[in-house]
Design an enzyme around this catalytic site. Structure first.
Site, short mmCIF file in Angstrom:
data_model
loop_
_atom_site.label_atom_id
_atom_site.label_comp_id
_atom_site.label_asym_id
_atom_site.label_seq_id
_atom_site.Cartn_x
_atom_site.Cartn_y
_atom_site.Cartn_z
CG HIS A 27 39.47 46.16 41.85
ND1 HIS A 27 39.71 47.50 41.67
CD2 HIS A 27 38.52 45.82 40.95
CE1 HIS A 27 38.93 47.95 40.71
NE2 HIS A 27 38.20 46.95 40.25
CE LYS A 59 41.82 47.67 37.72
NZ LYS A 59 41.38 47.78 39.11
CG ASP A 81 63.65 40.19 34.84
OD1 ASP A 81 63.16 39.05 34.86
OD2 ASP A 81 64.15 40.71 33.82
#
Length: 149
Positions: free
Chosen positions: A88, A90, A95
């Protein structure tokens, strides 16, 4: 874009600018990814030579409109969970120095209709734990570790 930002600028364009600033690497760890605009941006980075790796949820990657199959066909490395429960997270790391995180799933529905938040940080104190978590999950979801019945 119906967001309250100055005309010509919206939350999606701001997110795209940050993603497209990648020069060396992009790690993405997302529950749901169906935004065509974000999918095209990730494919463009891959074509530019940026190392892109994606971790996602197995159940949601196969849903209609998911960008995951397109990313895989473009040659982008994708790994997913195998066991029950949702992957779950996000977040994305650009870089190894810029963290993009928040409640936003990378879906058109979330971008256009939901009340979501996105936080962008370049402080190593915050980036490092997310990068460590990505690497931990990346290894955990390595296909050589899968069990088949």
């Amino acid at each position: 874009c119906p967001c309250p930002l100055p005309r010509g600028d919206c939350s999606l364009s701001r997110l795209l600018r940050r993603l497209l600033s990648a020069r060396r690497s992009l790690e993405i760890c997302l529950f749901a990814f169906s935004s065509p605009q974000l999918g095209r941006a990730v494919q463009l980075l891959h074509r530019r030579g940026v190392r892109v790796r994606v971790v996602t949820d197995a159940q949601y990657m196969g849903l209609r409109g998911s960008q995951i199959g397109l990313l895989r066909r473009a040659g982008i490395q994708v790994r997913h969970d195998q066991e029950g429960g949702y992957m779950h997270h996000k977040f994305a790391i650009v870089d190894r120095r810029m963290l993009i995180t928040g409640s936003l799933n990378w879906t058109t529905q979330a971008i256009q209709n939901n009340r979501e938040n996105v936080l962008v940080m370049e402080d190593a104190e915050y980036v490092k734990p997310f990068l460590d978590e990505f690497e931990r999950i990346w290894e955990e979801y390595n296909p050589i570790n899968y069990t088949f019945f």
